[in-house]
Design a protein around this motif. Structure first.
Motif, PDB file in Angstrom:
ATOM      1  N   ASP A 281       0.867  -0.934  -0.082  1.00  0.00           N
ATOM      2  CA  ASP A 281      -0.303   0.050   0.176  1.00  0.00           C
ATOM      3  C   ASP A 281       0.964   1.302   0.292  1.00  0.00           C
ATOM      4  O   ASP A 281       0.599   2.551  -0.474  1.00  0.00           O
ATOM      5  CB  ASP A 281      -1.084  -0.062   0.816  1.00  0.00           C
ATOM      6  N   SER A 284       2.961   1.319  -3.108  1.00  0.00           N
ATOM      7  CA  SER A 284       2.140   2.162  -4.574  1.00  0.00           C
ATOM      8  C   SER A 284       1.369   3.303  -4.752  1.00  0.00           C
ATOM      9  O   SER A 284       0.571   3.644  -5.565  1.00  0.00           O
ATOM     10  CB  SER A 284       0.825   0.753  -4.422  1.00  0.00           C
ATOM     11  N   THR A 285       1.530   4.158  -3.211  1.00  0.00           N
ATOM     12  CA  THR A 285       1.375   5.674  -3.224  1.00  0.00           C
ATOM     13  C   THR A 285       2.022   6.356  -5.027  1.00  0.00           C
ATOM     14  O   THR A 285       1.822   6.737  -5.309  1.00  0.00           O
ATOM     15  CB  THR A 285       2.186   6.083  -2.450  1.00  0.00           C
ATOM     16  N   GLU A 289      -1.998   5.583 -11.383  1.00  0.00           N
ATOM     17  CA  GLU A 289      -3.290   5.152 -11.216  1.00  0.00           C
ATOM     18  C   GLU A 289      -3.956   4.262 -12.718  1.00  0.00           C
ATOM     19  O   GLU A 289      -4.214   3.449 -12.192  1.00  0.00           O
ATOM     20  CB  GLU A 289      -4.036   6.542 -11.774  1.00  0.00           C
ATOM     21  N   ARG A 292      -1.213   1.191 -11.283  1.00  0.00           N
ATOM     22  CA  ARG A 292      -0.768  -0.105 -10.146  1.00  0.00           C
ATOM     23  C   ARG A 292       0.251  -0.304  -9.938  1.00  0.00           C
ATOM     24  O   ARG A 292       0.260  -1.120  -9.352  1.00  0.00           O
ATOM     25  CB  ARG A 292      -2.196   0.005  -9.499  1.00  0.00           C
ATOM     26  N   ASN A 333      -0.330  -5.984 -10.237  1.00  0.00           N
ATOM     27  CA  ASN A 333      -1.251  -5.032 -10.237  1.00  0.00           C
ATOM     28  C   ASN A 333      -1.205  -4.390  -8.289  1.00  0.00           C
ATOM     29  O   ASN A 333      -1.474  -5.143  -8.074  1.00  0.00           O
ATOM     30  CB  ASN A 333      -2.626  -4.971 -10.319  1.00  0.00           C
ATOM     31  N   SER A 334      -0.617  -3.679  -7.584  1.00  0.00           N
ATOM     32  CA  SER A 334      -1.132  -3.291  -6.266  1.00  0.00           C
ATOM     33  C   SER A 334      -2.352  -3.715  -5.827  1.00  0.00           C
ATOM     34  O   SER A 334      -2.776  -4.114  -4.839  1.00  0.00           O
ATOM     35  CB  SER A 334      -0.624  -2.367  -6.192  1.00  0.00           C
ATOM     36  N   ARG A 335      -3.616  -3.255  -6.033  1.00  0.00           N
ATOM     37  CA  ARG A 335      -4.664  -3.416  -6.384  1.00  0.00           C
ATOM     38  C   ARG A 335      -5.066  -4.534  -6.239  1.00  0.00           C
ATOM     39  O   ARG A 335      -5.866  -4.807  -5.048  1.00  0.00           O
ATOM     40  CB  ARG A 335      -5.673  -2.326  -6.993  1.00  0.00           C
ATOM     41  N   TYR A 336      -4.454  -5.259  -6.634  1.00  0.00           N
ATOM     42  CA  TYR A 336      -5.393  -6.598  -7.322  1.00  0.00           C
ATOM     43  C   TYR A 336      -4.229  -7.494  -5.812  1.00  0.00           C
ATOM     44  O   TYR A 336      -5.243  -8.591  -5.058  1.00  0.00           O
ATOM     45  CB  TYR A 336      -4.885  -7.118  -8.247  1.00  0.00           C
ATOM     46  N   LEU A 338      -3.492  -6.608  -3.060  1.00  0.00           N
ATOM     47  CA  LEU A 338      -4.979  -5.980  -1.651  1.00  0.00           C
ATOM     48  C   LEU A 338      -5.732  -6.099  -1.799  1.00  0.00           C
ATOM     49  O   LEU A 338      -6.122  -6.758  -0.180  1.00  0.00           O
ATOM     50  CB  LEU A 338      -4.190  -4.360  -1.745  1.00  0.00           C
ATOM     51  N   ASP A 339      -6.312  -6.636  -2.629  1.00  0.00           N
ATOM     52  CA  ASP A 339      -7.459  -7.313  -2.718  1.00  0.00           C
ATOM     53  C   ASP A 339      -7.375  -8.627  -1.858  1.00  0.00           C
ATOM     54  O   ASP A 339      -8.624  -8.982  -1.438  1.00  0.00           O
ATOM     55  CB  ASP A 339      -8.567  -7.579  -4.746  1.00  0.00           C
TER      56      ASP A 339
END
Length: 379
Positions: A281, A284-285, A289, A292, A333-336, A338-339
């Motif tokens: 998290d 990935s800042t 966008e 990611r 992908n950082s969002r994936y 974290l999910d």
């Protein structure tokens, strides 16, 4: 129709049913709820909402003076009840109009009076469930786990409509019969299983639509201990306490997901899940966008997370990990990421990798019931 009901009880039921109603619909009656008052069994108000694919009906206790039925605008009624005082009693009636019709509903609470225009209840579409030959029971905790561990991977791409839901089917894992839920959007896959409930052995493989999954999850949150499930090839019905949700199923063929689950990933990385998620998290800042992207460089007991973006600069963070295989650099992908880590309850997460271009398997180190597959990114 004439009844008195507690605000809290009505608000809770309205909260469940009104969210099914689409805010933009070209069919006026679908903007309304069907309300029916019944004097039997101590008195109850039944509320129904549908969008023609999904229907929720909920019964709530009420003091009924006169039976009857009407329709009322769903979102307006919900907003009115939400804004009334806590602890208030609400009176609802449908007075006879000059022509003998009952096309208004009057709602009173304290010094407030609302008169709502109603459409004829005869026009309200009924969703026929038909024959639902397969019946079994799940606990609320089991159903929550099946939904929560998979729903994040449901595809939102309308062209691949057969991926717009959770695939539920009976199968075997090492000769043990299981009920398995699978969702994928092509970039990641989530698979969750539990011991097959009694009565579920012969169920067809079905795809439960995304909207149904989300509405069902809200109902389960309220805490029915047991959920009765009935289904056919085309419909499914969940009964939770005083609420019943009936839905059409997606008419399509779910892909053979076993083909994308790699069998020979031998590079095993073990991380502390919370520490790893927080580091992803943070790093990935910096990533853009759009992509990611976060890179994982793993060698020995060290994992270096890094992200680069032309606009924002770079970020790196080093973690201590367990890793005994040859060094590897791989991007995700950082969002994936974290999910997936959000679904892991245990302290440890295990990544089984092959190379930088092949799918990676992620597991909860302490729980074998869930498995996740994540496609890497070029970084």
């Amino acid at each position: 129709m004439k009844l008195t009901i507690e605000r809290a009880a009505l608000l809770k039921a309205l909260g469940h049913v009104q969210s099914v109603v689409e805010r933009r619909t070209t069919i006026p009656i679908l903007s309304n709820l069907l309300l029916r008052s019944e004097t039997g069994a101590g008195g109850a108000l039944s509320l129904a909402a549908t969008d023609m694919d999904l229907e929720i009906v909920e019964r709530v206790a009420a003091h009924v003076e006169a039976e009857g039925r009407t329709t009322a605008p769903a979102h307006t009624l919900y907003d009115i009840v939400r804004k009334l005082r806590e602890g208030a009693q609400i009176e609802i009636e449908t007075p006879m109009g000059p022509g003998g019709d009952r096309n208004v509903m009057v709602l009173r609470s304290g010094r407030s009076t609302f008169t709502l225009a109603c459409l004829p209840p005869e026009d309200y579409p009924q969703m026929a469930a038909g024959e639902l030959p397969h019946n079994f029971t799940l606990s609320a905790a089991e159903l929550r786990a099946l939904i929560d561990r998979t729903r994040f991977a449901i595809s939102t791409e309308e062209t691949r409509y057969y991926l717009n839901g959770i695939y539920l089917h009976a199968t075997k894992n090492n000769e043990v019969p299981v009920l398995r839920a699978v969702a994928t959007d092509g970039h990641r896959l989530a698979r969750m299983e539990m011991v097959l409930p009694e009565g579920a052995a012969g169920i067809p493989g079905i795809i439960v639509p995304r909207k149904t999954v989300l509405e069902l999850r809200k109902l389960v949150e309220e805490g029915a201990d047991e959920i009765q499930v009935a289904l056919s090839d085309t419909k499914i019905r969940f009964t939770l306490g005083a609420a019943t949700l009936t839905s059409k199923l997606i008419d399509g063929t779910f892909p053979d997901y076993d083909r994308v689950i790699p069998a020979n990933n031998d590079k095993i990385l073990e991380v502390d899940c919370k520490t790893f998620a927080e580091a992803v998290d943070r790093v990935s800042t910096i990533s853009t966008e759009k992509s990611r992207a976060v890179k994982l460089a793993i060698e020995g007991g060290s994992l270096v997370l890094s992200a680069t973006s032309p606009e924002n600069g770079t970020a790196t963070e080093e973690l201590e990990v367990r890793y005994l295989a040859t060094p590897i650099e791989i991007g995700f992908n950082s969002r994936y990421l974290l999910d997936i880590t959000e679904q892991i309850d245990g302290e440890g997460a295990q990544f089984a990798m092959s190379d930088a271009g092949s799918p990676t398997i992620v597991r909860d180190s302490a729980d074998a019931s869930a498995l996740y597959v994540l496609m890497p990114m070029r970084v």
